[in-house]
Design a protein around this motif. Structure first.
Motif, PDB file in Angstrom:
ATOM      1  N   LEU B 311       0.828  -1.209   0.000  1.00  0.00           N
ATOM      2  CA  LEU B 311       0.000   0.000   0.000  1.00  0.00           C
ATOM      3  C   LEU B 311       0.867   1.266   0.000  1.00  0.00           C
ATOM      4  CD1 LEU B 311      -2.994   0.794   0.126  1.00  0.00           C
ATOM      5  CD2 LEU B 311      -2.839   0.722   2.604  1.00  0.00           C
ATOM      6  N   ASN B 312       1.981   1.217   0.737  1.00  0.00           N
ATOM      7  CA  ASN B 312       2.857   2.392   0.771  1.00  0.00           C
ATOM      8  C   ASN B 312       4.115   2.195  -0.077  1.00  0.00           C
ATOM      9  OD1 ASN B 312       4.144   0.492   2.252  1.00  0.00           O
ATOM     10  ND2 ASN B 312       4.132   1.619   4.199  1.00  0.00           N
ATOM     11  N   GLY B 313       4.082   1.188  -0.956  1.00  0.00           N
ATOM     12  CA  GLY B 313       5.224   0.945  -1.833  1.00  0.00           C
ATOM     13  C   GLY B 313       5.242   1.921  -2.997  1.00  0.00           C
ATOM     14  N   SER B 314       6.232   1.745  -3.870  1.00  0.00           N
ATOM     15  CA  SER B 314       6.342   2.722  -4.955  1.00  0.00           C
ATOM     16  C   SER B 314       5.334   2.435  -6.064  1.00  0.00           C
ATOM     17  CB  SER B 314       7.765   2.700  -5.520  1.00  0.00           C
ATOM     18  OG  SER B 314       8.069   1.407  -5.998  1.00  0.00           O
ATOM     19  N   MET B 315       4.768   1.209  -6.106  1.00  0.00           N
ATOM     20  CA  MET B 315       3.735   0.908  -7.097  1.00  0.00           C
ATOM     21  C   MET B 315       2.691  -0.025  -6.469  1.00  0.00           C
ATOM     22  SD  MET B 315       3.994  -0.892 -10.747  1.00  0.00           S
ATOM     23  CE  MET B 315       4.264  -2.393  -9.876  1.00  0.00           C
ATOM     24  N   PRO B 316       1.766   0.545  -5.711  1.00  0.00           N
ATOM     25  CA  PRO B 316       0.807  -0.287  -4.987  1.00  0.00           C
ATOM     26  C   PRO B 316      -0.063  -1.124  -5.931  1.00  0.00           C
ATOM     27  CG  PRO B 316       0.765   1.979  -4.190  1.00  0.00           C
ATOM     28  CD  PRO B 316       1.570   1.976  -5.454  1.00  0.00           C
ATOM     29  N   VAL B 317      -0.248  -2.389  -5.576  1.00  0.00           N
ATOM     30  CA  VAL B 317      -1.121  -3.283  -6.345  1.00  0.00           C
ATOM     31  C   VAL B 317      -2.211  -3.795  -5.412  1.00  0.00           C
ATOM     32  CG1 VAL B 317      -1.244  -5.419  -7.669  1.00  0.00           C
ATOM     33  CG2 VAL B 317       0.773  -3.946  -7.870  1.00  0.00           C
ATOM     34  N   ASN B 318      -3.443  -3.630  -5.833  1.00  0.00           N
ATOM     35  CA  ASN B 318      -4.608  -4.100  -5.078  1.00  0.00           C
ATOM     36  C   ASN B 318      -4.671  -3.510  -3.667  1.00  0.00           C
ATOM     37  OD1 ASN B 318      -5.367  -5.470  -7.332  1.00  0.00           O
ATOM     38  ND2 ASN B 318      -4.696  -7.467  -6.626  1.00  0.00           N
ATOM     39  N   ALA B 319      -4.636  -2.206  -3.637  1.00  0.00           N
ATOM     40  CA  ALA B 319      -4.793  -1.493  -2.369  1.00  0.00           C
ATOM     41  C   ALA B 319      -6.145  -1.815  -1.729  1.00  0.00           C
ATOM     42  CB  ALA B 319      -4.672   0.013  -2.596  1.00  0.00           C
ATOM     43  N   SER B 320      -7.084  -2.205  -2.550  1.00  0.00           N
ATOM     44  CA  SER B 320      -8.443  -2.516  -2.082  1.00  0.00           C
ATOM     45  C   SER B 320      -8.514  -3.857  -1.356  1.00  0.00           C
ATOM     46  CB  SER B 320      -9.377  -2.602  -3.281  1.00  0.00           C
ATOM     47  OG  SER B 320      -8.989  -3.707  -4.103  1.00  0.00           O
ATOM     48  N   GLY B 321      -7.476  -4.668  -1.514  1.00  0.00           N
ATOM     49  CA  GLY B 321      -7.556  -6.047  -1.027  1.00  0.00           C
ATOM     50  C   GLY B 321      -7.708  -7.030  -2.176  1.00  0.00           C
ATOM     51  N   GLY B 322      -8.030  -6.493  -3.335  1.00  0.00           N
ATOM     52  CA  GLY B 322      -8.054  -7.309  -4.549  1.00  0.00           C
ATOM     53  C   GLY B 322      -9.140  -8.364  -4.559  1.00  0.00           C
ATOM     54  N   VAL B 323      -9.054  -9.220  -5.567  1.00  0.00           N
ATOM     55  CA  VAL B 323     -10.049 -10.274  -5.754  1.00  0.00           C
ATOM     56  C   VAL B 323      -9.891 -11.346  -4.669  1.00  0.00           C
ATOM     57  CG1 VAL B 323     -10.921 -11.987  -7.401  1.00  0.00           C
ATOM     58  CG2 VAL B 323     -10.114  -9.767  -8.225  1.00  0.00           C
ATOM     59  N   LEU B 324      -8.684 -11.484  -4.133  1.00  0.00           N
ATOM     60  CA  LEU B 324      -8.463 -12.449  -3.046  1.00  0.00           C
ATOM     61  C   LEU B 324      -9.340 -12.135  -1.838  1.00  0.00           C
ATOM     62  CD1 LEU B 324      -4.575 -12.935  -3.024  1.00  0.00           C
ATOM     63  CD2 LEU B 324      -6.295 -14.707  -3.464  1.00  0.00           C
ATOM     64  N   SER B 325      -9.717 -10.856  -1.703  1.00  0.00           N
ATOM     65  CA  SER B 325     -10.487 -10.456  -0.525  1.00  0.00           C
ATOM     66  C   SER B 325     -11.983 -10.312  -0.800  1.00  0.00           C
ATOM     67  CB  SER B 325      -9.947  -9.130   0.025  1.00  0.00           C
ATOM     68  OG  SER B 325      -8.576  -9.259   0.320  1.00  0.00           O
ATOM     69  N   ALA B 326     -12.392 -10.438  -2.071  1.00  0.00           N
ATOM     70  CA  ALA B 326     -13.823 -10.397  -2.443  1.00  0.00           C
ATOM     71  C   ALA B 326     -13.911 -10.775  -3.906  1.00  0.00           C
ATOM     72  CB  ALA B 326     -14.421  -9.011  -2.227  1.00  0.00           C
ATOM     73  N   HIS B 327     -14.563 -11.880  -4.208  1.00  0.00           N
ATOM     74  CA  HIS B 327     -14.578 -12.346  -5.587  1.00  0.00           C
ATOM     75  C   HIS B 327     -15.992 -12.658  -6.056  1.00  0.00           C
ATOM     76  CE1 HIS B 327     -12.751 -15.207  -8.861  1.00  0.00           C
ATOM     77  NE2 HIS B 327     -13.349 -14.153  -9.365  1.00  0.00           N
ATOM     78  N   ALA B 328     -16.774 -11.611  -6.227  1.00  0.00           N
ATOM     79  CA  ALA B 328     -18.063 -11.782  -6.886  1.00  0.00           C
ATOM     80  C   ALA B 328     -17.737 -11.847  -8.386  1.00  0.00           C
ATOM     81  CB  ALA B 328     -18.990 -10.622  -6.580  1.00  0.00           C
ATOM     82  N   VAL B 329     -17.869 -13.032  -8.972  1.00  0.00           N
ATOM     83  CA  VAL B 329     -17.462 -13.253 -10.358  1.00  0.00           C
ATOM     84  C   VAL B 329     -18.215 -12.254 -11.253  1.00  0.00           C
ATOM     85  CG1 VAL B 329     -17.372 -14.978 -12.200  1.00  0.00           C
ATOM     86  CG2 VAL B 329     -17.036 -15.668  -9.825  1.00  0.00           C
ATOM     87  N   LEU B 330     -17.568 -11.753 -12.277  1.00  0.00           N
ATOM     88  CA  LEU B 330     -18.054 -10.706 -13.200  1.00  0.00           C
ATOM     89  C   LEU B 330     -17.995  -9.319 -12.564  1.00  0.00           C
ATOM     90  CD1 LEU B 330     -21.380 -12.199 -14.672  1.00  0.00           C
ATOM     91  CD2 LEU B 330     -19.055 -12.865 -15.211  1.00  0.00           C
ATOM     92  N   VAL B 331     -18.488  -9.250 -11.326  1.00  0.00           N
ATOM     93  CA  VAL B 331     -18.507  -7.962 -10.624  1.00  0.00           C
ATOM     94  C   VAL B 331     -17.079  -7.513 -10.327  1.00  0.00           C
ATOM     95  CG1 VAL B 331     -19.335  -6.788  -8.550  1.00  0.00           C
ATOM     96  CG2 VAL B 331     -20.684  -8.642  -9.559  1.00  0.00           C
TER      97      VAL B 331
END
Lengths: 160, 380, 385
Positions: B311-331
């Motif tokens: 989150l505080n790195g030079s190129m944050p990836v999935n700051a939201s928690g990503g699909v690993l943390s919520a995976h409503a398919v299509l959504v």
């Protein structure tokens, strides 16, 4: 979001389903593949002359260059092959043909340039690795479908 | 090509099973939410793209169920069946074609309503692959193994993606699985399909998301400052797993190339500030970063090891928690866009990252990322 | 309307009750190869694909990715759109937007179905709401029978009036080598065919077919260079209705009224019967060939039976409808709407052979499906404004 309502009420679920039988057309190309497999225990592939790719299952057209593949551009491959990648499956569901643990593998059948995906079983799954030589175990009562090969197993291993 | 921007977003909180609302209710919730966010009324929406899937919904013509809920009556409306990202691309196309000014895109799914393994088994060819019982998890495991076999990838690195993303989820009120994890906990979680462990896999989720796109003229009607779409790209490779080199996401390379070209991006590592990628499985995050050109093939794990994607790195990836943390398919793909928008607006709250002017959202269709879609968004 | 877009190639399979010789992918390939041949184009020139069908007819999830090698979409952009019966026109409209957006030069639209692989009505029933509607919904035929009965009662229309539509379309199919049902029928044949749901009899309703269609949409400069007579897209429109079958107004097809009005307005058509040269209408059953003519505005309320009986919609008439034989002769559902669009393009190209309407310059195609949804397109020989 599970509010007051949820605490006071047992929600109603409506149990149902879609129960739809299918009869998938295999076609002229696929039928030849399965007839060879069922009647002669042979695994056939089709060769794209332009791309030099040997495709299994065989195709009517090359998936990459889209040119037509003649029926005389078929070759017998395998039946043995080399394990490319595998996974040992440790959970079950209704669509699996055998009970886990079993493995899925992408296998480079001898003579093919593209991989063939199938089951690996009848061996110590922990010992599998990329490069393991595999052979097919054919079903005793072949039906003309992909499970006429019951699974693959290591050459010289148990269950063969 | 005229400018198209995002002017409204809304998502539900994602849960393992939502019992108090059916999926039409979820669609209504995010439709009204996105309108409110944009400060617009349904009358100002001139066309709608819904995203749904008949298998997930257990009904043929699944979009029928949400026509009322998304306010499509009397409007030009269509349905994309695939990841929500493709809905965004189609929604934008409809504006770029000069046919419309404001598109509502809405996606829903209730993974809890049906048998997930059987639904993903049905994406495989019925004659050659499906009888083997393959599904999303077992095919992904083959891809993870290919990543190890061909490029020397290390599961310990993927575990870091799981630790990071579940940790980020603690700061995102919409996420389903905020978790405090260690690398050891991920590695010692229940083996599912080697080399994947339970905590390498995304959950089953219920939820919905909506976004509103507008051209410049209509964007003025919104109370939000638009987040502009700078580039889109998508492409697909072959279907049968054996036909593919699963360790090389060539369709993603192609999709990214198209997206970067349109956005005028020459050096993604330098020009893109942050990403939201489709990490349905932990190994996907580094593998997709390789495909997107943020590092060489096989080097994705290093980005995680070095903390660059934190989150505080030079190129944050999935700051939201990503699909690993919520995976409503299509959504989930639509949420990637919504999260990029939140960051660029500077309204992501606890998971706000420092520098967020250009972001990339990424989605996939089919087994092992057979088809990829990228959308690049920016504040100018 | 944005950039100008034209259709420059159309391919379709030989449709039949069951294409045993090809699987789904190979069926799609047949249409794609024919479309490329028709446009004299190579696959490399196609820079995006949009595909559609209905999931539960073949039971394939993510058809866009499954179909990549069938569609010739390796390393190309592809996604799926699907809206039930209107899927084929939805695909065409999506391909139009693809090109009009400026993102792509040449886009392949594909619609397909292998209806032989499952129980068509069984699958359609599952479009109804599982909690509220499914216990009582019995498929497309009974709900169409409701609207037919309402229409007949309102205007004193007879079953023979409906039968004339079948007779016309099935007769036209004799001129179409690709059609599934290629046997002419008489009014008596229709009247004495098996009663399904009052007033719909077996020959009043469409068959279910295996088939695919592929249509190439190109941007203006490519179309002008590559096609002697491009079929320009003048207007497209979509209208859906409410979610619940109980909320539908069965005395009118409001979605088709709305979509038709919109395309006529965009295309500047004031007197459709005079200005249009040919129509390919999605008429899934005979009475639609009466009532929906009125919804489009081709006849006044209750006037369609006379209009059809007087031969105005026959080949050689004022406004020939369904020279291809229409849906009553071929119905591979995901392709059906796209076949309407492709057939209108073929008329504009002047390559419809035995089913050609001489000098056709302006044509209309429609789609029907979902919960009484409608799509409409206007295709013409002249460039749109």
């Amino acid at each position: 979001m599970e509010d007051q309502w949820r605490r006071e009420t047992k929600p109603i679920d409506f149990e149902g389903g879609i129960f739809m039988p299918y009869s998938w057309t295999v076609g002229r190309v696929g039928s030849r593949f399965f007839i060879e497999l069922r009647d002669n225990g042979r695994i056939m592939a089709s060769a794209c002359r332009k791309c030099k790719d040997i495709w299994v299952p065989p195709r009517m057209r090359c998936p990459v260059c889209f040119s037509e593949i003649d029926e005389d551009a078929w070759v017998e491959i395998g039946p043995e092959g080399t394990l490319r990648h595998y996974t040992v499956v440790r959970y079950d569901h209704k669509a699996q043909p055998i009970k886990p643990p079993f493995a899925y593998a992408i296998i480079d059948l001898d003579g093919a340039t593209r991989g063939f995906t199938h089951l690996v079983y009848g061996t110590e799954l922990e010992d599998l690795k990329s490069g393991t030589r595999l052979k097919p175990v054919f079903a005793l009562d072949p039906q003309g479908n992909i499970l006429d090969i019951e699974y693959f197993t290591p050459v010289g291993g148990q269950g063969g | 090509m005229k400018k198209v921007g995002v002017v409204g977003i809304a998502q539900t909180r994602f849960e393992r099973r939502i019992t108090d609302r059916n999926y039409a209710d979820l669609v209504y919730e995010v439709t009204t939410g996105a309108l409110e966010d944009a400060g617009m009324t349904i009358q100002q929406i001139d066309n709608v793209v819904t995203v749904s899937n008949d298998f997930l919904d257990g009904r043929t013509i699944s979009s029928m169920a949400v026509m009322d809920a998304c306010g499509a009556y009397g409007k030009n409306v269509s349905t994309v069946e695939g990841d929500g990202m493709f809905g965004v691309v189609y929604g934008a196309m409809r504006i770029w074609s000069d046919s419309f000014g404001t598109t509502l895109i809405v996606a829903h799914s209730k993974g809890s309503d049906g048998p997930s393994n059987l639904i993903t088994n049905a994406m495989f060819d019925p004659i050659y692959h499906r009888p083997l019982g393959l599904d999303a998890i077992s095919s992904a495991a083959l891809q993870a193994r290919a990543y190890m076999d061909r490029l020397g990838a290390d599961p310990e690195d993927w575990a870091r993606a799981s630790v990071k993303n579940h940790g980020n989820a603690k700061k995102n009120p919409f996420a389903q699985l905020p978790l405090d994890l260690t690398v050891e906990e991920v590695l010692s979680s229940r083996p599912v399909a080697d080399p994947l462990k339970l905590l390498d896999c995304s959950p089953i989720s219920d939820g919905a998301c909506a976004i509103i796109l507008a051209d410049e003229e209509n964007a003025h009607e919104s109370r939000q400052r638009p987040v502009w779409i700078k580039g889109v790209g998508y492409a697909a490779e072959l279907h049968y797993l054996g036909d593919r080199d699963l360790s090389r996401p060539i369709a993603l390379v192609e999709a990214a190339k198209r997206g970067y070209k349109m956005a005028g991006i020459g050096n993604p590592g330098r020009e893109i500030d942050f990403l939201e990628v489709y990490d349905a499985f932990s190994y996907m995050e580094p593998l997709w970063l390789e495909g997107l050109g943020f590092c060489e093939a096989g080097e994705g794990g290093k980005l995680l090891r070095d903390g660059i994607t934190e989150l505080n790195g030079s190129m944050p990836v999935n700051a939201s928690g990503g699909v690993l943390s919520a995976h409503a398919v299509l959504v989930a793909g639509l949420v990637r866009v919504a999260e990029v928008v939140l960051q660029i607006r500077g309204t992501a709250g606890n998971h706000q990252i420092e520098r967020a002017r250009i972001g990339l959202a990424h989605g996939i269709n089919g087994p092992c990322g057979q088809s990829h879609c990228v959308v690049i968004l920016g504040d100018y | 309307m944005g950039r100008r877009v034209a259709i420059i190639g159309f391919g379709q399979t030989h449709h039949s009750a069951r294409r045993w010789d090809v699987n789904g992918l190979e069926l799609i390939q047949e249409a794609v190869v024919r479309a490329l041949d028709d446009a004299e184009m190579t696959l490399e020139e196609i820079d995006a694909v949009v595909i559609g069908n209905m999931d539960h007819f073949e039971g394939i999830n993510y058809v866009d990715t499954w179909s990549v090698e069938g569609a010739g979409a390796f390393m190309k952009p592809i996604f799926k759109v699907t809206t039930g019966g209107t899927t084929g026109t939805t695909v065409a409209i999506a391909a139009y937007y693809h090109v009009a957006s400026g993102l792509f030069n040449n886009v392949m639209a594909i619609g397909w179905e292998k209806n032989s692989e499952s129980d068509t009505t069984g699958a359609i029933i599952t479009c109804s709401d599982p909690v509220w509607d499914r216990f009582s919904y019995s498929g497309a035929i009974p709900s169409l029978a409701v609207e037919a009965s309402a229409y007949m009662r309102e205007y004193g229309v007879t079953e023979e009036d409906g039968a004339r539509v079948t007779v016309r379309d099935r007769g036209n199919a004799m001129n179409n080598p690709y059609a599934h049902l290629r046997e002419a029928v008489t009014i008596e044949d229709v009247m004495y065919s098996q009663m399904l749901t009052e007033p719909i009899k077996l020959l009043d309703i469409c068959p279910r077919s295996d088939g695919a269609a592929a249509v190439i949409f190109s941007r203006e400069d490519v179309a002008e260079k590559r096609c002697p007579k491009p079929a320009w897209i003048h207007a497209v429109s979509v209208r859906h209705d409410t979610t619940w079958f109980g909320d539908i107004d069965y005395t009118r097809l409001t979605s088709l009224e709305g979509a038709s009005k919109e395309v006529f307005r965009i295309a500047g058509i004031k007197e459709p019967v005079k200005e249009l040269d040919v129509c390919e209408l999605y008429l899934p059953y005979s009475f639609a060939g009466l009532k929906w003519m009125e919804s489009i505005g081709l006849c006044g309320p209750g006037e369609a039976p006379r209009f059809v009986a007087d031969g105005h919609t026959d080949m050689g008439g004022t406004l020939p409808v369904n020279p291809s034989g229409g849906v009553l002769s071929t119905n591979c559902i995901g392709a059906t709407g796209l076949l309407r669009v492709g057939e209108t393009a073929l008329q504009i190209f002047g390559r419809a052979e035995k089913r050609q309407v001489e000098g056709a310059r302006l044509a209309m195609a429609t789609g029907f499906g979902g919960c009484f949804w409608s799509d409409a397109l206007i295709v013409g020989a002249g460039k749109p404004q």
